[in-house]
Structures are given as C-alpha cells and as structure tokens.
Design a protein around this motif. Structure first.
Motif, short mmCIF file in Angstrom:
data_model
loop_
_atom_site.label_atom_id
_atom_site.label_comp_id
_atom_site.label_asym_id
_atom_site.label_seq_id
_atom_site.Cartn_x
_atom_site.Cartn_y
_atom_site.Cartn_z
N THR A 42 0.69 -1.39 0.21
CA THR A 42 -0.26 0.08 0.36
C THR A 42 0.45 1.13 -0.22
O THR A 42 2.22 1.14 0.15
CB THR A 42 -1.11 0.28 1.35
OG1 THR A 42 -0.43 0.14 2.34
CG2 THR A 42 -1.48 -1.16 1.35
N THR A 43 0.48 2.24 -0.84
CA THR A 43 0.94 3.61 -0.34
C THR A 43 -0.31 4.35 -0.07
O THR A 43 -1.23 3.95 -0.65
CB THR A 43 1.81 4.33 -1.63
OG1 THR A 43 0.13 3.83 -3.05
CG2 THR A 43 2.51 3.11 -2.00
N PHE A 209 -11.73 3.41 7.68
CA PHE A 209 -9.75 3.52 7.59
C PHE A 209 -9.45 4.34 5.89
O PHE A 209 -9.85 4.51 5.57
CB PHE A 209 -10.08 1.63 6.93
CG PHE A 209 -9.76 1.04 8.41
CD1 PHE A 209 -8.54 1.10 9.97
CD2 PHE A 209 -10.24 0.10 7.67
CE1 PHE A 209 -9.72 -0.06 10.44
CE2 PHE A 209 -10.67 -1.28 9.06
CZ PHE A 209 -10.41 -1.32 10.18
N ARG A 210 -8.55 4.58 6.18
CA ARG A 210 -8.01 5.70 5.30
C ARG A 210 -7.84 4.38 4.12
O ARG A 210 -7.39 3.49 3.33
CB ARG A 210 -7.19 6.40 5.21
CG ARG A 210 -7.21 7.44 6.41
CD ARG A 210 -5.86 8.52 7.10
NE ARG A 210 -4.29 7.41 7.21
CZ ARG A 210 -4.19 7.41 8.43
NH1 ARG A 210 -4.64 7.84 9.43
NH2 ARG A 210 -2.72 6.29 8.53
N ASN A 261 2.12 -6.60 4.52
CA ASN A 261 1.20 -7.13 5.53
C ASN A 261 0.37 -7.64 4.74
O ASN A 261 -0.72 -8.31 5.54
CB ASN A 261 1.07 -6.20 6.98
CG ASN A 261 1.66 -5.95 7.87
OD1 ASN A 261 2.98 -7.58 8.30
ND2 ASN A 261 2.19 -5.50 8.57
N HIS A 262 -0.61 -7.37 3.97
CA HIS A 262 -1.79 -7.71 3.16
C HIS A 262 -1.14 -9.04 2.74
O HIS A 262 -0.04 -8.05 1.24
CB HIS A 262 -2.48 -6.49 2.44
CG HIS A 262 -2.47 -5.76 3.75
ND1 HIS A 262 -2.95 -5.78 4.96
CD2 HIS A 262 -2.23 -4.60 3.24
CE1 HIS A 262 -2.49 -4.33 5.26
NE2 HIS A 262 -2.36 -3.63 4.40
N LEU A 313 -7.37 -14.14 1.65
CA LEU A 313 -6.87 -12.79 1.90
C LEU A 313 -6.49 -13.23 3.09
O LEU A 313 -6.42 -13.39 4.09
CB LEU A 313 -7.53 -11.94 1.92
CG LEU A 313 -8.27 -10.92 0.66
CD1 LEU A 313 -9.85 -10.23 0.78
CD2 LEU A 313 -7.40 -10.15 -0.40
N GLN A 314 -5.58 -11.93 3.57
CA GLN A 314 -4.64 -11.50 4.72
C GLN A 314 -4.55 -10.06 5.22
O GLN A 314 -4.05 -9.60 4.20
CB GLN A 314 -3.26 -12.98 4.63
CG GLN A 314 -2.61 -12.23 6.36
CD GLN A 314 -1.12 -12.99 6.75
OE1 GLN A 314 -0.84 -14.09 6.40
NE2 GLN A 314 0.31 -11.74 6.19
N ILE A 315 -5.27 -9.34 5.74
CA ILE A 315 -4.84 -8.13 5.74
C ILE A 315 -4.49 -8.31 7.20
O ILE A 315 -5.10 -8.68 8.55
CB ILE A 315 -6.22 -7.89 5.91
CG1 ILE A 315 -7.33 -7.72 5.15
CG2 ILE A 315 -6.38 -5.94 6.38
CD1 ILE A 315 -6.48 -7.55 3.73
N GLY A 316 -3.13 -7.04 7.28
CA GLY A 316 -2.71 -6.97 8.88
C GLY A 316 -2.16 -5.18 8.85
O GLY A 316 -3.07 -4.56 8.32
N VAL A 317 -1.38 -4.84 9.16
CA VAL A 317 -1.64 -3.14 9.56
C VAL A 317 -0.76 -2.71 9.32
O VAL A 317 0.19 -3.84 8.22
CB VAL A 317 -0.46 -3.56 11.11
CG1 VAL A 317 -0.19 -2.16 11.73
CG2 VAL A 317 -0.45 -4.37 12.48
N ASP A 318 -1.36 -1.28 8.74
CA ASP A 318 -1.74 -0.33 8.24
C ASP A 318 -1.15 0.62 8.15
O ASP A 318 -2.03 1.44 8.21
CB ASP A 318 -2.29 -1.17 6.57
CG ASP A 318 -1.49 -0.23 5.18
OD1 ASP A 318 -1.64 0.51 5.45
OD2 ASP A 318 -1.84 -0.81 4.36
N ARG A 319 -0.05 1.22 8.20
CA ARG A 319 -0.15 2.63 8.62
C ARG A 319 -0.88 3.50 7.15
O ARG A 319 -0.91 5.10 7.75
CB ARG A 319 1.57 3.31 8.80
CG ARG A 319 2.12 3.30 7.99
CD ARG A 319 3.59 3.93 7.93
NE ARG A 319 4.65 3.85 6.97
CZ ARG A 319 4.81 4.49 6.27
NH1 ARG A 319 4.37 5.48 5.84
NH2 ARG A 319 5.65 3.84 5.01
#
Length: 353
Positions: A42-43, A209-210, A261-262, A313-319
């Motif tokens: 992600t960005t 979420f953003r 993380n995803h 799917l795996q969704i983890g921490v994302d700043r």
C-alpha cells in the motif's frame, strides 16, 4: 526485529533454506510445498485519485449503482453478547473508584460508554466496516495468481470491526461479508460512509479506514508447521522444528511495521494455531471455543477435511490505511467453495498475540 522479504521465486527459497541445518530431502519437500501469493503493498493516496473498481485497502467501497452498504442483522446470540458488554461496562466504572485504580473516572466513563454502545449494536442491524476491494482482473496478471479464483470482477471485504466476532462461533458469521461483484466499472458508484460508522469513530479508534492504493508483487510463501497439509518432517522432531521456525521468523508476521502485511492467496503468516480447524468446526455448526467439543466424534470426523480450508486474504497492520489495531485478519475458504464461487461461505478470523 528487522524482517526480510518473502522469497520472490523457487531458487531464492531454496537458497535461503540451504542456510538452515535442515537436510536436503526436507528442504526439497518444503520448497515443493511452498505456494505463490500476491503481496498487496500500500501507499497513501487521495481516494479521488484511485480509479473506480481498483484495488485498495480502506476508503469507500465501489458498489453497483443502487446497491446498499452491507449491513449485518442482530447477532443470533445478541442477548448473551449484550449482557457481557454491559457487565464489562459496569465493572469498568466500579474499578475506577477503587483505591490505586489505573483508570481515572473520566477514562472509565469513556470506556464504559464504548462497551454500552457495543451492547446496543449487537442487538440490532449495523453496517459492516469496509476493509478493502481487490480487482481480480488486475491480480490475475501476476505470476502468483491462483487460477482457482475467478479472473474477473472484484472481491470486497466487510467486517464488524466494532464487535470483532470470534471465529470459533457459528453465530459470529453474520459479522462479516465477502462479496464477489462482476458489475462493469462504468456502473459502479463510490458509496458514502454510513453515519453509524463515522459517528463512533474518533482520533483514537475508528471503524473507517483511510484509502490506501495497492500495488502487487508475486512471492513464494513457505508452508507453516500448523497447516493441516504439513508433512515435511514429524513435528516431534524438535531440532528440525526449531530450525524451521527460526528460519520462518525472519519474514515476520502481519502485525508488524516495516513489512508488507497484506496478501492474496498463498500460505498465511498466522499469529496463533488452529486457523483451519476452527473454521471447519464453526462452519459446520460446532462452537469450538471450549475444549470438550474437540473430543466429540462429530468434531473428529469434520477435522479430517480441515485441510480444505485455505487463505484468500490476509489483512494486517497498515499505517497508510490507518489499521493500527494489533493483530491480523485472515479470510479463509474451502477450496471447493472457491471453485464454486461461493464467496458467501468465507470466514474471517481475527488473531492477536
């Protein structure tokens, strides 16, 4: 702890495994069992700059024109859930006035109000939080795409972040929704956030979420020892298990910063054991939150097919998206259901150390 990227291909995987103390036969078997997966990197992005229907984490879902935001019904066991939340709300207030309490009365009041809000929510309809959408036509261009999945349309994931329903309970399944939508992009509309979600969100915690734009990369994911198809070596071989787990640890887990993380497909990097087994029992109507059910003949028979469950799917921490809760979310399905396009049978498991 610094982490390294997952291997990009078979040669990289074997080269890395050769640094362990495992013998050649075990390394060959582990390399053969590894599964391709697609990392979802992600960005940060303005959502208006993300095309309709494109892959993203968070933001607002692109739904067919006229389609409603997914809303779950009241939980089938809402009375028990609400009673637990209200009991905890009362405990928080009582504890805050005890000598040497770690909470101020103001903090306890805030936490107690949040618990009462959860009690009210489980007893009625409530919108599910949007975790992301994933453009299958785009993902299918990656080498690591599994042809078991459709190569058209989008998968959209919604989840009851307020309640975080437990994976071991059959009643919890109303708390998530995986949609496969093949609507043409020209007929999509970016849905507005429901007031019920935005109104309970603040600077410290949010159900919204953003939007984070997604780019993709193929990797090879090693098989974890807790996968039901494991057969690389006996798990009572303490030396081999310690060597392999030490090697696996260098790739990190999806609750860590500093890594991607995803993930779409492949083997998950789990934080706890029992992912497949609990999905199998709960999906077949058995609450497996206690020990006794695991000893029943019904459970033992069902567990013979637990290996059919695999990661979607795996969704983890994302700043970038603002997913700061500890832990990770794993969407799993039986291989048969993926092939039959029964995405309504997906299960979501939240794990946290």
């Amino acid at each position: 702890m610094a982490v390294i990227p997952l291997p990009a291909n078979y040669d990289d995987l074997v080269l890395s495994l050769n640094d362990t103390g495992l013998n050649h036969d075990i390394i060959s078997l582990l390399a053969a069992q590894a599964r391709p997966a697609i990392l979802l990197r992600t960005t940060q992005s303005e959502e208006d700059l993300i095309s309709l229907g494109a892959s993203k984490i968070g933001g607002r879902p692109d739904l067919p024109r006229g389609a409603a935001w997914p809303i779950r019904p009241a939980y089938p066991d809402a009375d028990k859930r609400a009673a637990r939340h209200r009991k905890e709300a009362a405990r928080l207030l009582a504890d805050s006035i005890k000598p040497h309490s770690r909470m101020t009365p103001e903090q306890a009041q805030r936490f107690s109000l949040a618990r009462r809000a959860r009690a009210d929510a489980v007893e009625t309809e409530f919108p599910l939080a949007f975790f992301g959408q994933f453009d299958l036509s785009e993902l299918s261009r990656e080498k690591g795409f599994d042809a078991t999945f459709p190569s058209d349309g989008r998968l959209l994931l919604f989840y009851d972040l307020l309640e975080q329903p437990e994976e071991f309970s059959p009643e919890a399944s109303v708390g998530w929704r995986m949609l496969w939508d093949t609507t043409p992009v020209s007929a999509l509309v970016r849905a507005p956030i429901p007031d019920a979600l935005s109104s309970i969100s603040d600077d410290d915690w949010s159900c919204v979420f953003r939007a984070a734009q997604v780019s993709t990369e193929t990797v090879l994911t090693p098989i974890p020892p807790n996968d039901k198809s494991w057969n690389a070596f006996p798990l009572d071989d303490d030396y081999a298990l310690e060597e392999y787990q030490e090697w696996l640890s260098q790739f990190g887990t999806p609750d860590m910063s500093g890594r991607d993380n995803h993930q779409f497909g492949g083997f998950p990097q789990t934080l706890q054991n029992g992912l497949q087994a609990r999905c199998q029992l709960a999906a077949n109507g058995l609450n497996c939150g206690g020990l006794d059910v695991w000893k029943t003949e019904a459970a033992k028979e069902l567990l013979k097919s637990a290996k059919d469950w695999r990661l979607v799917l795996q969704i983890g921490v994302d700043r970038h998206a603002g997913i700061s809760q500890p832990g990770a979310y794993y969407v799993t399905m039986r291989e048969q259901d993926i092939a039959a396009r029964r995405f309504d049978r997906a299960r979501v498991t939240y794990q946290c150390d």
